[in-house]
Design a protein around this motif. Structure first.
Motif, PDB file in Angstrom:
ATOM      1  N   VAL A 137      28.560  35.222  34.089  1.00 44.49           N
ATOM      2  CA  VAL A 137      28.769  36.253  35.095  1.00 44.49           C
ATOM      3  C   VAL A 137      30.003  37.088  34.748  1.00 44.49           C
ATOM      4  O   VAL A 137      30.895  36.631  34.047  1.00 44.49           O
ATOM      5  CB  VAL A 137      28.935  35.660  36.512  1.00 44.49           C
ATOM      6  N   ARG A 195      33.014  38.813  36.683  1.00 49.47           N
ATOM      7  CA  ARG A 195      33.610  38.749  38.015  1.00 49.47           C
ATOM      8  C   ARG A 195      35.106  39.015  37.958  1.00 49.47           C
ATOM      9  O   ARG A 195      35.683  39.172  36.888  1.00 49.47           O
ATOM     10  CB  ARG A 195      33.341  37.385  38.639  1.00 49.47           C
ATOM     11  N   LYS A 232      29.413  30.699  35.191  1.00 49.12           N
ATOM     12  CA  LYS A 232      29.330  30.695  36.650  1.00 49.12           C
ATOM     13  C   LYS A 232      29.932  29.426  37.255  1.00 49.12           C
ATOM     14  O   LYS A 232      30.433  29.434  38.376  1.00 49.12           O
ATOM     15  CB  LYS A 232      27.870  30.838  37.079  1.00 49.12           C
ATOM     16  N   ARG A 267      37.216  30.394  39.955  1.00 48.75           N
ATOM     17  CA  ARG A 267      37.487  31.835  40.030  1.00 48.75           C
ATOM     18  C   ARG A 267      38.629  32.244  39.098  1.00 48.75           C
ATOM     19  O   ARG A 267      38.521  33.232  38.375  1.00 48.75           O
ATOM     20  CB  ARG A 267      37.848  32.221  41.466  1.00 48.75           C
ATOM     21  N   GLU A 317      25.487  38.695  34.371  1.00 53.60           N
ATOM     22  CA  GLU A 317      25.258  39.392  35.634  1.00 53.60           C
ATOM     23  C   GLU A 317      26.580  39.722  36.310  1.00 53.60           C
ATOM     24  O   GLU A 317      27.371  38.827  36.586  1.00 53.60           O
ATOM     25  CB  GLU A 317      24.429  38.521  36.572  1.00 53.60           C
ATOM     26  N   PRO A 318      26.836  41.002  36.618  1.00 55.16           N
ATOM     27  CA  PRO A 318      28.066  41.347  37.332  1.00 55.16           C
ATOM     28  C   PRO A 318      27.974  40.960  38.810  1.00 55.16           C
ATOM     29  O   PRO A 318      26.902  41.000  39.408  1.00 55.16           O
ATOM     30  CB  PRO A 318      28.174  42.860  37.189  1.00 55.16           C
ATOM     31  N   SER A 319      29.113  40.573  39.377  1.00 53.02           N
ATOM     32  CA  SER A 319      29.159  40.276  40.807  1.00 53.02           C
ATOM     33  C   SER A 319      29.006  41.589  41.575  1.00 53.02           C
ATOM     34  O   SER A 319      29.080  42.671  40.998  1.00 53.02           O
ATOM     35  CB  SER A 319      30.489  39.615  41.175  1.00 53.02           C
ATOM     36  N   GLU A 320      28.804  41.503  42.881  1.00 48.41           N
ATOM     37  CA  GLU A 320      28.634  42.713  43.694  1.00 48.41           C
ATOM     38  C   GLU A 320      29.873  43.606  43.616  1.00 48.41           C
ATOM     39  O   GLU A 320      29.760  44.830  43.514  1.00 48.41           O
ATOM     40  CB  GLU A 320      28.353  42.335  45.145  1.00 48.41           C
ATOM     41  N   THR A 321      31.045  43.000  43.675  1.00 46.29           N
ATOM     42  CA  THR A 321      32.282  43.780  43.633  1.00 46.29           C
ATOM     43  C   THR A 321      32.453  44.447  42.273  1.00 46.29           C
ATOM     44  O   THR A 321      32.824  45.614  42.193  1.00 46.29           O
ATOM     45  CB  THR A 321      33.490  42.875  43.927  1.00 46.29           C
ATOM     46  N   GLN A 375      30.084  45.244  40.246  1.00 49.13           N
ATOM     47  CA  GLN A 375      29.060  46.294  40.176  1.00 49.13           C
ATOM     48  C   GLN A 375      29.577  47.576  40.828  1.00 49.13           C
ATOM     49  O   GLN A 375      29.399  48.669  40.303  1.00 49.13           O
ATOM     50  CB  GLN A 375      27.778  45.823  40.872  1.00 49.13           C
TER      51      GLN A 375
END
Length: 86
Positions: free
Chosen positions: A3, A5, A24, A28, A66-70, A72
């Motif tokens: 990911v 992030r 993933k 964090r 896959e990029p996180s929503e933030t 993105q």
């Protein structure tokens, strides 16, 4: 799964985020594969608020990260700012 992030840095009440590619399952702010940029939400004056290495971003998305929503949202923000800077 890989990911893209944000990883938090900075001091208390002064956030600074690195945009990292990580597994993933890792924490964090823990182990990451590659740092591809940064985001400074408190940038003032001439400071740069956002930088993303587009070539590395395209590579990682191309291999399935896959990029996180933030992230993105930040990618879209950087794309809007890039034509103005060019």
């Amino acid at each position: 799964m890989v990911v893209i992030r944000l990883s938090r840095g900075g001091a208390k009440a002064r956030p600074f985020y690195n945009i990292v590619v990580a597994d993933k399952r890792s924490r964090r702010d823990g182990r990451f594969i590659e740092r591809i940029g940064f985001y400074n939400p408190l940038a003032k004056g001439g400071e740069e608020p956002l930088r993303i290495a587009q070539d590395r971003l395209n590579y990682w998305v191309g291999v399935g990260a896959e990029p996180s929503e933030t992230v993105q949202r930040l990618i879209k923000q950087a794309a809007k700012a890039a034509p103005a800077a060019a």
